[in-house]
Motif scaffolding. Structure first.
Motif, short mmCIF file in Angstrom:
data_model
loop_
_atom_site.label_atom_id
_atom_site.label_comp_id
_atom_site.label_asym_id
_atom_site.label_seq_id
_atom_site.Cartn_x
_atom_site.Cartn_y
_atom_site.Cartn_z
N THR A 22 34.99 2.33 19.92
CA THR A 22 35.89 2.05 18.81
C THR A 22 37.30 2.49 19.18
O THR A 22 37.56 2.90 20.32
N HIS A 23 38.22 2.44 18.22
CA HIS A 23 39.62 2.73 18.53
C HIS A 23 39.87 4.23 18.70
O HIS A 23 39.09 5.06 18.25
N PHE A 24 40.99 4.55 19.36
CA PHE A 24 41.35 5.95 19.53
C PHE A 24 41.70 6.57 18.18
O PHE A 24 42.02 5.88 17.22
N ASN A 25 41.63 7.88 18.09
CA ASN A 25 41.82 8.61 16.83
C ASN A 25 40.99 7.96 15.72
O ASN A 25 41.52 7.55 14.68
N PRO A 26 39.69 7.85 15.92
CA PRO A 26 38.86 7.11 14.97
C PRO A 26 38.85 7.72 13.58
O PRO A 26 38.78 8.94 13.42
N ASP A 27 38.92 6.85 12.58
CA ASP A 27 38.83 7.27 11.19
C ASP A 27 37.38 7.25 10.75
O ASP A 27 36.46 7.05 11.55
N GLY A 28 37.15 7.44 9.45
CA GLY A 28 35.79 7.51 8.95
C GLY A 28 35.00 6.23 9.16
O GLY A 28 33.81 6.27 9.47
N ASP A 29 35.66 5.08 9.00
CA ASP A 29 34.96 3.81 9.18
C ASP A 29 34.58 3.61 10.64
O ASP A 29 33.46 3.18 10.95
N ALA A 30 35.50 3.89 11.53
CA ALA A 30 35.22 3.73 12.96
C ALA A 30 34.06 4.62 13.40
O ALA A 30 33.10 4.17 14.05
N LEU A 31 34.14 5.90 13.03
CA LEU A 31 33.09 6.84 13.44
C LEU A 31 31.76 6.53 12.75
O LEU A 31 30.70 6.52 13.37
N GLY A 32 31.82 6.32 11.43
CA GLY A 32 30.60 6.07 10.68
C GLY A 32 29.90 4.80 11.13
O GLY A 32 28.67 4.74 11.21
N SER A 33 30.70 3.76 11.43
CA SER A 33 30.12 2.51 11.91
C SER A 33 29.45 2.70 13.27
O SER A 33 28.34 2.21 13.52
N LEU A 34 30.13 3.40 14.16
CA LEU A 34 29.60 3.63 15.50
C LEU A 34 28.31 4.44 15.44
O LEU A 34 27.28 4.06 16.02
N GLU A 53 37.02 8.44 23.54
CA GLU A 53 37.86 9.01 24.59
C GLU A 53 38.09 10.50 24.38
O GLU A 53 38.37 11.23 25.32
N ASP A 54 37.95 10.99 23.16
CA ASP A 54 38.12 12.41 22.85
C ASP A 54 36.99 12.87 21.93
O ASP A 54 36.38 12.05 21.22
N PRO A 55 36.70 14.17 21.89
CA PRO A 55 35.67 14.67 20.99
C PRO A 55 36.01 14.36 19.52
O PRO A 55 37.17 14.14 19.16
N VAL A 56 34.98 14.34 18.68
CA VAL A 56 35.15 14.03 17.26
C VAL A 56 35.98 15.11 16.57
O VAL A 56 35.81 16.30 16.81
N SER A 57 36.88 14.66 15.69
CA SER A 57 37.67 15.59 14.88
C SER A 57 36.75 16.48 14.07
O SER A 57 35.68 16.06 13.61
N HIS A 58 37.19 17.72 13.86
CA HIS A 58 36.37 18.67 13.10
C HIS A 58 36.12 18.18 11.67
O HIS A 58 35.16 18.60 11.02
N LEU A 59 36.95 17.26 11.18
CA LEU A 59 36.78 16.76 9.82
C LEU A 59 35.51 15.93 9.67
O LEU A 59 34.99 15.76 8.56
N ILE A 69 27.70 11.88 21.01
CA ILE A 69 28.87 11.15 21.50
C ILE A 69 29.28 11.69 22.86
O ILE A 69 29.27 12.90 23.09
N GLN A 70 29.63 10.78 23.77
CA GLN A 70 30.04 11.18 25.11
C GLN A 70 31.47 10.70 25.39
O GLN A 70 31.89 9.66 24.91
N THR A 71 32.17 11.49 26.20
CA THR A 71 33.55 11.17 26.55
C THR A 71 33.72 10.99 28.06
O THR A 71 34.83 10.74 28.52
#
Length: 330
Positions: A22-34, A53-59, A69-71
């Motif tokens: 998904t896209h960089f700096n993923p939001d809730g939809d990107a992460l939840g969908s993935l 590309e980066d670890p998941v935000s703490h949020l 998830i792998q980077t």
């Protein structure tokens, strides 16, 4: 609601190894969908590589499956090599291949690749695309794909998809929220989602530093064009002073947008000196996606974003206010 693209459905049935990106700096939809789709596919006996590309935000670390998830690109290359022809890449909630991030060139080299998205400006990259701009979220589409496939939607998958839908609809407030959106949300609740727990994890998760950051960000508020444009900003110095990250600014733009007179809220974010990320949120008939698209960004009519390099925050503000003037005064 229209049915999922049949070429996509058949490809998912046929293949056994999947890259989800998904896209960089993923939001809730990107992460939840993935993460939701990963759970669904694995429930079908598929092998899945969840790549960011980066670890998941703490949020969003409460989401089921975040730990998988792998980077690492080398691990991804090995996965693709092992899969051989039994492979399909799925790009989710990403309107343009460049938004896949700094590894976009290599990611799009993994073929076949198909796109699932609800952004109207999607370029349709890849070998096939299922794009429905009227949808509330990509997660709503993932749910319909699972139903079409006859796949089980576990409680873990349901939570991921519910979070995605909830965040991308502004807690079911945006105009893209349809009766089908509510029907899907209801089915996800039936599969075990606890809306009150999800809401607590999403919105009652402030650290003291995040609260201090919000105080500083809101103190930058500027009003333009008869109070119809609101501008706020965050700098790297603010993040350092409050021991926070850019991820902590999520949802801050909703506060200036909530002002009665405001038709467009602009959030300027200093990614690094001379590199400004912009979030645009609108109300009513204002179409900020057209503004964002002029600078290589995109999104939805009432929620879009773009980036500027080699410009100051003040110059970006002045440019955007000038372009937004006819929209807000119409």
């Amino acid at each position: 609601m229209s049915s999922p693209d049949q070429h996509l459905v058949q490809a998912v049935r046929d293949k056994g190894h999947f890259l989800l990106a998904t896209h960089f700096n993923p939001d809730g939809d990107a992460l939840g969908s993935l993460l939701g789709l990963a759970e669904i596919l694995e429930g079908m006996g598929k092998k899945v590589f969840r790549f960011l590309e980066d670890p998941v935000s703490h949020l969003y670390r409460f989401l089921p499956g975040c730990g998988q998830i792998q980077t690492d690109l080398e691990s991804l290359r090995e996965f693709v090599a092992r899969a051989g022809d039994d492979f399909l890449a799925l790009c989710l909630d990403c309107g343009d291949e460049h938004r896949l991030g700094r590894h976009s060139r290599e990611l799009v080299s993994f073929r076949p690749m198909m796109v699932i998205d609800h952004h109207k400006g999607n370029s349709g990259f890849g070998d096939g695309a299922w794009i429905e701009p009227h949808r509330s979220s990509t997660a709503e589409m993932i749910y319909d794909l699972a139903v079409t496939l006859g796949a089980e939607i576990s409680s873990r998958a349901a939570e991921c998809l519910y979070v995605a839908i909830s965040t991308d609809t502004g807690s079911f407030c945006y105009e893209s929220t349809s009766s089908h959106t509510f029907a899907v949300a209801g089915e996800l609740v039936r599969r075990g989602v606890r809306p009150e727990i999800v809401a607590n994890q999403l919105y009652d998760n402030y650290t003291l530093g995040r609260l201090r950051l919000m105080e500083e960000v809101l103190a930058t508020l500027e009003m333009h064009e008869r109070d119809r444009i609101a501008v706020i900003r965050v700098t790297q110095n603010m993040l350092e002073r409050t021991f926070t990250t850019m991820a902590d600014t999520e949802y801050f733009i909703n506060f200036p947008r909530a002002v009665t007179t405001v038709r467009v809220a602009v959030f300027l974010k200093e990614v690094e000196p001379g590199h400004v990320s912009v979030s645009l949120r609108a109300k009513g008939q204002c179409d900020v996606s057209m503004i964002a698209a002029r600078f290589g960004g995109g999104g939805h009519r009432n929620a879009s974003g773009c980036r500027f390099k080699g410009q100051s925050m003040d110059s970006v503000r002045d440019l955007l206010v000038e372009l937004l003037r006819p929209e807000v005064l119409a």
